[in-house]
Design a protein around this motif. Structure first.
Motif, PDB file in Angstrom:
ATOM      1  N   LEU A   1      -4.538  -4.040  -4.993  1.00 54.58           N
ATOM      2  CA  LEU A   1      -4.109  -2.690  -4.620  1.00 54.58           C
ATOM      3  C   LEU A   1      -3.882  -2.676  -3.114  1.00 54.58           C
ATOM      4  CD1 LEU A   1      -5.364   0.721  -5.807  1.00 54.58           C
ATOM      5  CD2 LEU A   1      -5.369   0.268  -3.365  1.00 54.58           C
ATOM      6  N   VAL A   2      -2.795  -2.055  -2.683  1.00 50.59           N
ATOM      7  CA  VAL A   2      -2.414  -2.046  -1.267  1.00 50.59           C
ATOM      8  C   VAL A   2      -2.559  -0.634  -0.722  1.00 50.59           C
ATOM      9  CG1 VAL A   2      -0.561  -2.482   0.384  1.00 50.59           C
ATOM     10  CG2 VAL A   2      -0.829  -3.963  -1.618  1.00 50.59           C
TER      11      VAL A   2
ATOM     12  N   ARG B   1       0.308  -1.462  -7.146  1.00 50.83           N
ATOM     13  CA  ARG B   1       0.033  -0.081  -6.731  1.00 50.83           C
ATOM     14  C   ARG B   1      -0.043  -0.035  -5.212  1.00 50.83           C
ATOM     15  NH1 ARG B   1      -2.761   3.871  -9.881  1.00 50.83           N
ATOM     16  NH2 ARG B   1      -1.928   5.902  -9.249  1.00 50.83           N
ATOM     17  N   THR B   2       0.624   0.936  -4.604  1.00 50.61           N
ATOM     18  CA  THR B   2       0.623   1.092  -3.152  1.00 50.61           C
ATOM     19  C   THR B   2       0.355   2.549  -2.813  1.00 50.61           C
ATOM     20  OG1 THR B   2       2.254  -0.693  -2.939  1.00 50.61           O
ATOM     21  CG2 THR B   2       1.919   0.726  -1.031  1.00 50.61           C
ATOM     22  N   PHE B   3      -0.631   2.769  -1.933  1.00 54.41           N
ATOM     23  CA  PHE B   3      -0.974   4.110  -1.472  1.00 54.41           C
ATOM     24  C   PHE B   3      -0.744   4.195   0.034  1.00 54.41           C
ATOM     25  CE2 PHE B   3      -3.378   3.759  -5.372  1.00 54.41           C
ATOM     26  CZ  PHE B   3      -3.243   5.016  -5.933  1.00 54.41           C
TER      27      PHE B   3
ATOM     28  N   TRP C   1      -8.952  -6.954  -5.710  1.00 51.58           N
ATOM     29  CA  TRP C   1      -8.710  -7.105  -4.274  1.00 51.58           C
ATOM     30  C   TRP C   1      -8.036  -5.856  -3.727  1.00 51.58           C
ATOM     31  CZ3 TRP C   1     -10.871 -11.104  -1.863  1.00 51.58           C
ATOM     32  CH2 TRP C   1     -11.222 -12.216  -2.626  1.00 51.58           C
ATOM     33  N   PHE C   2      -8.338  -5.591  -2.441  1.00 54.39           N
ATOM     34  CA  PHE C   2      -7.756  -4.450  -1.740  1.00 54.39           C
ATOM     35  C   PHE C   2      -7.198  -4.954  -0.408  1.00 54.39           C
ATOM     36  CE2 PHE C   2     -11.013  -2.927  -4.549  1.00 54.39           C
ATOM     37  CZ  PHE C   2     -10.447  -1.812  -5.144  1.00 54.39           C
ATOM     38  N   LEU C   3      -5.930  -4.657  -0.179  1.00 55.26           N
ATOM     39  CA  LEU C   3      -5.265  -5.046   1.062  1.00 55.26           C
ATOM     40  C   LEU C   3      -5.009  -3.795   1.885  1.00 55.26           C
ATOM     41  CD1 LEU C   3      -3.756  -7.141   2.853  1.00 55.26           C
ATOM     42  CD2 LEU C   3      -1.690  -6.578   1.552  1.00 55.26           C
ATOM     43  N   LEU C   4      -5.557  -3.764   3.091  1.00 57.19           N
ATOM     44  CA  LEU C   4      -5.334  -2.658   4.012  1.00 57.19           C
ATOM     45  C   LEU C   4      -4.456  -3.140   5.153  1.00 57.19           C
ATOM     46  CD1 LEU C   4      -8.860  -0.953   4.217  1.00 57.19           C
ATOM     47  CD2 LEU C   4      -6.855  -0.230   2.921  1.00 57.19           C
TER      48      LEU C   4
ATOM     49  N   GLY D   1      -2.962  -6.856   8.584  1.00 56.35           N
ATOM     50  CA  GLY D   1      -3.518  -6.633   7.258  1.00 56.35           C
ATOM     51  C   GLY D   1      -4.738  -7.499   7.012  1.00 56.35           C
ATOM     52  N   TYR D   2      -5.559  -7.094   6.065  1.00 58.26           N
ATOM     53  CA  TYR D   2      -6.743  -7.877   5.710  1.00 58.26           C
ATOM     54  C   TYR D   2      -7.141  -7.549   4.280  1.00 58.26           C
ATOM     55  CZ  TYR D   2      -8.573  -3.490   7.618  1.00 58.26           C
ATOM     56  OH  TYR D   2      -8.776  -2.172   7.918  1.00 58.26           O
TER      57      TYR D   2
END
Length: 485
Positions: free
Chosen positions: A106-107, A133-135, A180-183, A231-232
């Motif tokens: 998820l991004v 999915r992108t928020f 996983w979550f990508l910020l 990003g991380y």
């Protein structure tokens, strides 16, 4: 002379003749020994069960029947206790939820009110549709929200507060749905396919904080935080462990940069530092220089980058996307040429077996109401009572999520006389009795006049009276087992 010549002829066969004679003699002796009087006593001992130690008459299993079989099946009948309430098991709507299968990535894109309609839109148009999915998280929502974007406004423009609310929101709403979550920031260009491939090679069960490692202000300690511009990645397990400490970090850690604040929180309470390499996988990034031209960037670091930062304007984001699309196309052509030059006969036209894609498919559960449609003609009247009794016992008494609808089919002659003599008056009376017995139950009916009833025509009439996602079950007066719960 004759004897010597005779022996000379049969001398090669003498060992064979001697062996056969000796073997036959020994066989006859063995037969006489084994067929003596001891055979009857052995059979008696075997029949009495005394040839096996500890299995005498006094120690025989009481379960042994007349045939002496030890392992006969024991059938336990099922009896439903009428005094206990019926326990309904509610299952999940999707099979992947029931099996605990999660999506990979998820991004979350951190944006602002000033850049929501510019840089954030560029991110959405270039790479957002490549992720599952992108928020887009912002402090204050713009008066006009861009079309096709999922925007979450937290109500405060302070950067650290935005980061705190974003991490808390991801864990609260999607912590159990993604591995996983990508910020990233909205001034970051992301290569979606490469990032998805990266998380596909990482173990989701480990706490991981992965990105471009940066030193804290002062640079005195060895711990590093992940730079937000590139990003991380945060693993699901790390997010779950971090959640109880978010409020404390918000109150105790002072920082201007949100990525530095998050890194300090992870280091202080989880003891994890940002890493660029994990399990032989490297998080590749590229720092874009001022006034750089993407069309002229040709370094290996640029071509292999997962993310590029900083992006100053939307036009630069689109140019980067065009450049990376060209790079991917060049690599594809190169692979085709290598296949052609090596004269390979097999070309991989299918996805690898390891890349399993889970497609959510809705299926019938107890949480979905089933509309049972029962067409009844004048010839079926005698059998409706039995059907109605079975329906009451198997659905109304067990409180199943089922609704029965009667479809009375009149022929033209009976339809003209319905005001005088209703052929279905008896069935309607039985329906009224059931509704009186169960005060919260209504059994509707629909009257149809037709000479030649067909299932297609009947369902066309019924479907117009229900929503498009209604689940129908077309029954008959002979239906029995399908109504049992």
């Amino acid at each position: 002379m004759r004897l010597s010549s005779f022996l000379a002829v049969f001398r090669p066969a003498l060992p064979l003749i001697l062996g056969l004679s000796l073997g036959c003699s020994l066989s006859l002796l063995m037969v006489s020994w084994t067929q003596g009087d001891t055979d009857d006593s052995c059979r008696d001992e075997l029949g009495n069960g005394r040839l096996f130690p500890g299995r005498g008459d006094a120690q025989r299993d009481p379960r042994d029947g007349a045939g002496g079989e030890d392992y006969e099946p024991h059938i336990v009948p099922y009896h439903k206790d009428p005094n206990k309430p019926h326990k309904k098991v509610l299952r999940t709507r999707y099979i992947h939820t029931e099996l605990g299968i999660r999506e990979r990535l998820l991004v979350g894109v951190l944006t602002s009110r000033a850049t929501l309609n510019t840089l954030a839109v560029a991110v959405n148009r270039t790479v957002a549709h490549h992720f599952h999915r992108t928020f887009f998280f912002t402090g204050l929502r713009s008066p006009k929200v861009p079309h096709g974007m999922t925007v979450v406004a937290h109500g405060d423009d302070r950067p650290v507060w935005l980061m705190y609310e974003t991490v808390r929101h991801l864990h609260q709403h999607y912590g159990s749905d993604y591995d996983w979550f990508l910020l990233a920031q909205d001034d970051t260009y992301m290569q979606a396919d490469r990032l998805s491939e990266l998380v596909g090679h990482l173990s989701a069960g480990q706490d991981l904080y992965m990105g471009r490692a940066e030193e804290f202000i002062g640079g005195e300690e060895k711990a590093r935080y992940c730079h937000g511009g590139y990003g991380y990645l945060l693993s699901r397990s790390l997010l779950a462990r971090l959640q109880p400490h978010l409020d404390t970090c918000r109150n105790d850690i002072l920082s201007v940069r949100p990525d530095e604040w998050l890194g300090r929180c992870i280091i202080d309470y989880l003891g994890l530092s940002c890493v660029e390499v994990h399990q032989e996988m490297t998080y590749r990034y590229f720092e874009l220089g001022k006034n750089a031209d993407p069309e002229r960037e040709d370094s290996v670091q640029f071509k292999n980058a997962f993310t590029v930062h900083p992006i100053s304007e939307p036009n630069l984001m689109y140019r980067l996307h065009k450049r990376f699309s060209q790079i991917e196309l060049e690599w594809t052509y190169l692979q085709i040429q290598q296949l052609q030059s090596s004269h390979r006969q097999r070309v991989n036209l299918l996805r690898p077996l390891s890349a399993v894609e889970i497609i959510p498919m809705p299926y019938v559960t107890e949480a979905t109401r089933v509309q049972v449609i029962l067409p009844v003609t004048a010839q079926d009247q005698d059998f409706v009572g039995n059907f109605l009794d079975m329906y009451v016992m198997n659905t109304l008494d067990t409180h199943d999520n089922v609704l029965l609808t009667f479809l009375f089919i009149y022929d033209p002659f009976d339809a003209q006389r319905v005001s005088q003599t209703d052929v279905f008056a008896g069935i309607k009376a039985m329906i009224g009795e059931v509704e009186k017995r169960y005060g919260d139950v209504k059994i509707p009916w629909i009257s149809v006049k037709t000479e030649v009833p067909s299932q297609v025509k009947l369902m066309d009439i019924i479907s117009k009276k229900h929503p498009v996602d209604t689940l129908f079950f077309l029954a008959s007066v002979w239906t029995r087992s399908t109504l049992t719960s």
